[in-house]
Design a protein around this motif. Structure first.
Motif, PDB file in Angstrom:
ATOM      1  N   PRO A  57      -0.990  28.718 -21.738  1.00 50.89           N
ATOM      2  CA  PRO A  57      -1.284  29.571 -20.579  1.00 50.89           C
ATOM      3  C   PRO A  57      -1.294  28.759 -19.287  1.00 50.89           C
ATOM      4  CG  PRO A  57      -2.801  30.039 -22.379  1.00 50.89           C
ATOM      5  CD  PRO A  57      -2.034  28.811 -22.777  1.00 50.89           C
ATOM      6  N   GLU A  58      -0.952  29.400 -18.172  1.00 48.52           N
ATOM      7  CA  GLU A  58      -0.790  28.677 -16.907  1.00 48.52           C
ATOM      8  C   GLU A  58      -2.054  27.919 -16.505  1.00 48.52           C
ATOM      9  OE1 GLU A  58       0.376  29.368 -12.191  1.00 48.52           O
ATOM     10  OE2 GLU A  58       0.483  31.044 -13.611  1.00 48.52           O
ATOM     11  N   GLN A  59      -3.231  28.580 -16.570  1.00 48.53           N
ATOM     12  CA  GLN A  59      -4.458  27.909 -16.140  1.00 48.53           C
ATOM     13  C   GLN A  59      -4.770  26.705 -17.018  1.00 48.53           C
ATOM     14  OE1 GLN A  59      -6.163  28.447 -13.307  1.00 48.53           O
ATOM     15  NE2 GLN A  59      -7.218  26.570 -13.916  1.00 48.53           N
ATOM     16  N   GLU A  60      -4.557  26.849 -18.319  1.00 38.74           N
ATOM     17  CA  GLU A  60      -4.797  25.724 -19.232  1.00 38.74           C
ATOM     18  C   GLU A  60      -3.820  24.590 -18.951  1.00 38.74           C
ATOM     19  OE1 GLU A  60      -4.891  24.767 -24.045  1.00 38.74           O
ATOM     20  OE2 GLU A  60      -4.883  26.846 -23.327  1.00 38.74           O
ATOM     21  N   HIS A 114       0.851  -1.189   0.000  1.00 42.93           N
ATOM     22  CA  HIS A 114       0.000   0.000   0.000  1.00 42.93           C
ATOM     23  C   HIS A 114       0.879   1.228   0.000  1.00 42.93           C
ATOM     24  CE1 HIS A 114       0.591   1.145   4.304  1.00 42.93           C
ATOM     25  NE2 HIS A 114       0.799  -0.144   4.446  1.00 42.93           N
ATOM     26  N   GLY A 115       0.333   2.331  -0.511  1.00 39.84           N
ATOM     27  CA  GLY A 115       1.090   3.566  -0.546  1.00 39.84           C
ATOM     28  C   GLY A 115       0.173   4.755  -0.683  1.00 39.84           C
ATOM     29  N   ALA A 116       0.613   5.897  -0.188  1.00 45.01           N
ATOM     30  CA  ALA A 116      -0.163   7.125  -0.264  1.00 45.01           C
ATOM     31  C   ALA A 116       0.771   8.304  -0.449  1.00 45.01           C
ATOM     32  CB  ALA A 116      -1.009   7.313   0.995  1.00 45.01           C
ATOM     33  N   THR A 117       0.405   9.219  -1.349  1.00 45.70           N
ATOM     34  CA  THR A 117       1.186  10.432  -1.572  1.00 45.70           C
ATOM     35  C   THR A 117       0.244  11.620  -1.669  1.00 45.70           C
ATOM     36  OG1 THR A 117       1.135  10.187  -3.986  1.00 45.70           O
ATOM     37  CG2 THR A 117       2.985   9.187  -2.825  1.00 45.70           C
ATOM     38  N   THR A 118       0.661  12.748  -1.151  1.00 44.39           N
ATOM     39  CA  THR A 118      -0.082  14.000  -1.276  1.00 44.39           C
ATOM     40  C   THR A 118       0.911  15.095  -1.620  1.00 44.39           C
ATOM     41  OG1 THR A 118      -1.746  13.310   0.347  1.00 44.39           O
ATOM     42  CG2 THR A 118      -1.557  15.671  -0.098  1.00 44.39           C
ATOM     43  N   GLY A 119       0.620  15.829  -2.685  1.00 42.61           N
ATOM     44  CA  GLY A 119       1.523  16.888  -3.095  1.00 42.61           C
ATOM     45  C   GLY A 119       0.821  17.896  -3.977  1.00 42.61           C
ATOM     46  N   GLN A 120       1.599  18.683  -4.676  1.00 42.10           N
ATOM     47  CA  GLN A 120       1.067  19.687  -5.579  1.00 42.10           C
ATOM     48  C   GLN A 120       1.363  19.291  -7.018  1.00 42.10           C
ATOM     49  OE1 GLN A 120       3.005  23.190  -3.898  1.00 42.10           O
ATOM     50  NE2 GLN A 120       1.135  23.710  -2.779  1.00 42.10           N
ATOM     51  N   LEU A 121       0.872  20.074  -7.952  1.00 45.39           N
ATOM     52  CA  LEU A 121       1.142  19.796  -9.356  1.00 45.39           C
ATOM     53  C   LEU A 121       2.647  19.863  -9.627  1.00 45.39           C
ATOM     54  CD1 LEU A 121      -1.724  21.835 -11.071  1.00 45.39           C
ATOM     55  CD2 LEU A 121      -1.566  19.344 -10.866  1.00 45.39           C
ATOM     56  N   LEU A 144       4.740  21.927 -15.337  1.00 46.82           N
ATOM     57  CA  LEU A 144       4.002  23.176 -15.539  1.00 46.82           C
ATOM     58  C   LEU A 144       4.888  24.217 -16.239  1.00 46.82           C
ATOM     59  CD1 LEU A 144       1.241  24.470 -14.896  1.00 46.82           C
ATOM     60  CD2 LEU A 144       2.225  25.287 -12.754  1.00 46.82           C
ATOM     61  N   PHE A 145       6.140  24.315 -15.778  1.00 46.03           N
ATOM     62  CA  PHE A 145       7.065  25.261 -16.405  1.00 46.03           C
ATOM     63  C   PHE A 145       7.325  24.889 -17.864  1.00 46.03           C
ATOM     64  CE2 PHE A 145      11.460  26.360 -17.567  1.00 46.03           C
ATOM     65  CZ  PHE A 145      11.418  27.743 -17.430  1.00 46.03           C
ATOM     66  N   TYR A 146       7.526  23.607 -18.133  1.00 46.01           N
ATOM     67  CA  TYR A 146       7.785  23.150 -19.503  1.00 46.01           C
ATOM     68  C   TYR A 146       6.612  23.508 -20.419  1.00 46.01           C
ATOM     69  CZ  TYR A 146       8.468  20.025 -23.473  1.00 46.01           C
ATOM     70  OH  TYR A 146       8.622  19.528 -24.733  1.00 46.01           O
ATOM     71  N   MET A 147       5.379  23.274 -19.942  1.00 47.99           N
ATOM     72  CA  MET A 147       4.204  23.563 -20.773  1.00 47.99           C
ATOM     73  C   MET A 147       4.058  25.055 -21.019  1.00 47.99           C
ATOM     74  SD  MET A 147       1.635  20.808 -18.999  1.00 47.99           S
ATOM     75  CE  MET A 147       0.232  21.034 -20.099  1.00 47.99           C
ATOM     76  N   ARG A 148       4.408  25.878 -20.027  1.00 47.53           N
ATOM     77  CA  ARG A 148       4.310  27.324 -20.216  1.00 47.53           C
ATOM     78  C   ARG A 148       5.353  27.821 -21.211  1.00 47.53           C
ATOM     79  NH1 ARG A 148       3.846  30.759 -14.943  1.00 47.53           N
ATOM     80  NH2 ARG A 148       3.207  32.279 -16.537  1.00 47.53           N
ATOM     81  N   MET A 164      -4.728  20.749 -17.821  1.00 47.92           N
ATOM     82  CA  MET A 164      -4.263  19.582 -18.563  1.00 47.92           C
ATOM     83  C   MET A 164      -3.551  18.591 -17.649  1.00 47.92           C
ATOM     84  SD  MET A 164      -2.910  21.500 -22.046  1.00 47.92           S
ATOM     85  CE  MET A 164      -2.230  20.006 -22.758  1.00 47.92           C
ATOM     86  N   LEU A 165      -2.749  19.098 -16.703  1.00 51.08           N
ATOM     87  CA  LEU A 165      -2.054  18.205 -15.775  1.00 51.08           C
ATOM     88  C   LEU A 165      -3.036  17.480 -14.860  1.00 51.08           C
ATOM     89  CD1 LEU A 165       1.067  20.365 -14.774  1.00 51.08           C
ATOM     90  CD2 LEU A 165       1.038  18.274 -16.166  1.00 51.08           C
ATOM     91  N   MET A 166      -4.066  18.191 -14.399  1.00 50.57           N
ATOM     92  CA  MET A 166      -5.053  17.549 -13.532  1.00 50.57           C
ATOM     93  C   MET A 166      -5.867  16.512 -14.298  1.00 50.57           C
ATOM     94  SD  MET A 166      -6.314  20.599 -10.936  1.00 50.57           S
ATOM     95  CE  MET A 166      -6.732  21.815 -12.186  1.00 50.57           C
TER      96      MET A 166
END
Length: 447
Positions: A397-400, A376-383, A388-392, A404-406
Motif C-alpha cells: 500500500p502507498e502509505q506503507e 560538503h554537499g546538500a540535497t533537498t527533494g521528495q521521496l 514508490l511505484f515499484y513497491m506499489r 518504508m522509504l523514509m
C-alpha cells in the motif's frame, strides 16, 4: 526593537541574593562577567547571520516562570520515564525541570573516581576541579551562553579520571513537568581526562503537554588526550516545548568524539554544536536526524574547527519533514592556518514529504591550507517516485511504502550510534514515529 533579554536581566537584578544562595560558588563567580557581557546585547533574531529561520529572541519573549526559590516541584518520574532502553544497561541520573536527581544507588555503581552528580555537590567535593573547567570553553561573548551563566543555579557534572573506562553507558533524562509555564536553565559539564572512555545517552521529555516550556541548555565537553567520548541525544518533547541548546566540545590530540542528535518530536528546537580539534590526530563524527510533522520547527547548526594538523571530521545530517513542518541546517568547516593534512566531510540530505514542508540549508567551508581533503554537499527533494511505484506494483500500500522509504532513508544516521543496543532501539523509535505515533515516554516500552 524588542529585546527579550531585558526581562531576564531585571529578574537577575531583583533576585541576585536568592540566585546566589540557591547555587554553587563556582557558578556565582561567573555571574558578574555574564552580567557585563549582556550589557547592550540582544539574543539572535532572524536578521542575525546563522539564525535566518529561528529567532531566539522570540523564543525567550513569553513570560515563563523561573524557579529561583528552588521550590520542590513534584514530578512523577515513574509515570514519565519508561525508556530505560531495553537491552541497554545504563547508570541513570535525572534533571527534573532544572534540578539534578540521581537514581537510587547511582554513586555506588560508578567506577572509582567517576562522578555523575550535580554541580553543587561536585563543588563541595572537588571545588578546584569544577572551577578549572566550568565556563572554560563556552564563551560569554555569546548572549545565549551569558544568559544561561547569569541565571543557571545548578547543573550536571560528569567526570572520568585518567585512563578510566566507564563500562556501562551513563543516561541523563531531562523531564519537564510543572503547574505553570516554565523556563529551565540547564547546565552540563563533562570532563574526560587523558585516556578516559565514556558513553552518554541524553533523553529530553515533556510530561505535561498542556503547559509551555523552554529549555536553555549549555553543554561543555572537555576531551583529554587520547580520550574517547560517544554521546547520543534524543528529543521527544511536546508541541509547546521550545529548546535552545548550545554544545561546546574541545578535543586534545589523539582523541575521538562521536555524537548523534535525534529529534523525534518537539515544538521549536535550535541545537548548536561547536567542536574544536585542538591537537593532532583527532577524529570527530557528528550526525543528526530530524523527523518533523504538523508545525514542528527543527534547526541544527554545526561548526567544526580544525586547528591542528592530521585531523579528520565527518558530518551527516538528515531531515524528513511532513505537513507544515520546517527545518534548517547550517554547517561549517574551518581549517585554520597550520592545520595541514585535514580531512573534513559534510553531508546534509533532506526529504520533504508534503508540499507545505520547508527546508533551509547552508553548508560552508573556510579553508586556509592547500594540503587538505574537504567536501560538503546538500540535497533537498521528495521521496523517490520510481521506488514508490515499484513497491506499489509489488502489492505494498502507498502509505506503507512511503513509510518504508523514509525508514530506509535514516539508516546510515542510526548506524553512527555505537552504544550497545541503542541502534535497535532507535530503529524502533523511528519506525514508530514514521508509522504515525508522535511518541511519548509512556509508550516507550510498547512493542
Amino acid at each position: 526593537m524588542n529585546n527579550s533579554l531585558l526581562q531576564y536581566i531585571k529578574l537577575y537584578e531583583e533576585n541576585r541574593e536568592a540566585i546566589d544562595a540557591g547555587s554553587a560558588p563556582v557558578m556565582n563567580d561567573l555571574r558578574d562577567a555574564a552580567f557585563r557581557a549582556l550589557d547592550g546585547a540582544h539574543l539572535p533574531t532572524r536578521s542575525t547571520e546563522g539564525f535566518e529561520k529561528t529567532s531566539i529572541d522570540d523564543m525567550f519573549a513569553p513570560d515563563y516562570g523561573v524557579n529561583i526559590a528552588r521550590m520542590n516541584i513534584p514530578v512523577d518520574v515513574a509515570g514519565t520515564f519508561k525508556c530505560d532502553v531495553p537491552t541497554i544497561s545504563t547508570l541513570l541520573g535525572f534533571v527534573l525541570n532544572d534540578s539534578f536527581h540521581p537514581a537510587s544507588m547511582l554513586e555506588s555503581k560508578l567506577p572509582d573516581g567517576v562522578m555523575f552528580t550535580s554541580l553543587r555537590w561536585a563543588q563541595e567535593r572537588c571545588p578546584e576541579l569544577v572551577k578549572k573547567y566550568y565556563g572554560s570553553i563556552a564563551p560569554l561573548s555569546d548572549p545565549g551562553v551569558a544568559l544561561n551563566t547569569l541565571l543557571a543555579q545548578d547543573g550536571v557534572f560528569i567526570y572520568v579520571p585518567r585512563n578510566v573506562r566507564v563500562e556501562r553507558p551513563l543516561q541523563l533524562v531531562n523531564i519537564f513537568s510543572a503547574p505553570i509555564p516554565m523556563l529551565a536553565f540547564r547546565r552540563v559539564l563533562v570532563v574526560l581526562e587523558e585516556g578516559a572512555e565514556l558513553q552518554l545517552l541524553v533523553c529530553d521529555h515533556t510530561q505535561d503537554k498542556e503547559n509551555a516550556y523552554l529549555a536553555s541548555q549549555v553543554v561543555e565537553v572537555v576531551v583529554g588526550k587520547g580520550a574517547h567520548f560517544e554521546g547520543c541525544a534524543i528529543e521527544e518533547s511536546s508541541a509547546k516545548t521550545s529548546r535552545y541548546s548550545r554544545m561546546y566540545i574541545a578535543q586534545q590530540s589523539h582523541s575521538n568524539v562521536t555524537f548523534n542528535s535525534t529529534t523525534l518530536t518537539c515544538g521549536n528546537t535550535r541545537n548548536d554544536f561547536e567542536i574544536d580539534l585542538l591537537g593532532e590526530h583527532c577524529e570527530t563524527n557528528l550526525a543528526g536526524m530530524a523527523i518533523g510533522s504538523e508545525k514542528m520547527h527543527i534547526d541544527n547548526d554545526s561548526a567544526i574547527n580544525h586547528r591542528s594538523p592530521h585531523c579528520r571530521s565527518n558530518q551527516l545530517f538528515k531531515y524528513v519533514l511532513d505537513d507544515e513542518a520546517t527545518g534548517a541546517f547550517e554547517g561549517s568547516i574551518l581549517v585554520a592556518p597550520g592545520a595541514q593534512y585535514t580531512e573534513a566531510y559534510q553531508s546534509n540530505r533532506n526529504v520533504l514529504a508534503s508540499t507545505q514542508a520547508r527546508m533551509h540549508c547552508k553548508p560552508q567551508l573556510e579553508i586556509y591550507n592547500d594540503d587538505v581533503k574537504c567536501s560538503h554537499g546538500a540535497t533537498t527533494g521528495q521521496l523517490d517516485n520510481d521506488a514508490l511505484f515499484y513497491m506499489r506494483t509489488r502489492g505494498i500500500p502507498e502509505q506503507e511504502a512511503r513509510t518504508m522509504l523514509m525508514q530506509a532513508f535514516m539508516v546510515d544516521v542510526i548506524d553512527t550510534v555505537h552504544i550497545p543496543g541503542l541502534q535497535e532501539r532507535l530503529r524502533h523509535l523511528v519506525d514508530r514515529r514514521f508509522s504515525g505515533s508522535l511518541g511519548d515516554c509512556s509508550a516507550c516500552r510498547e512493542k
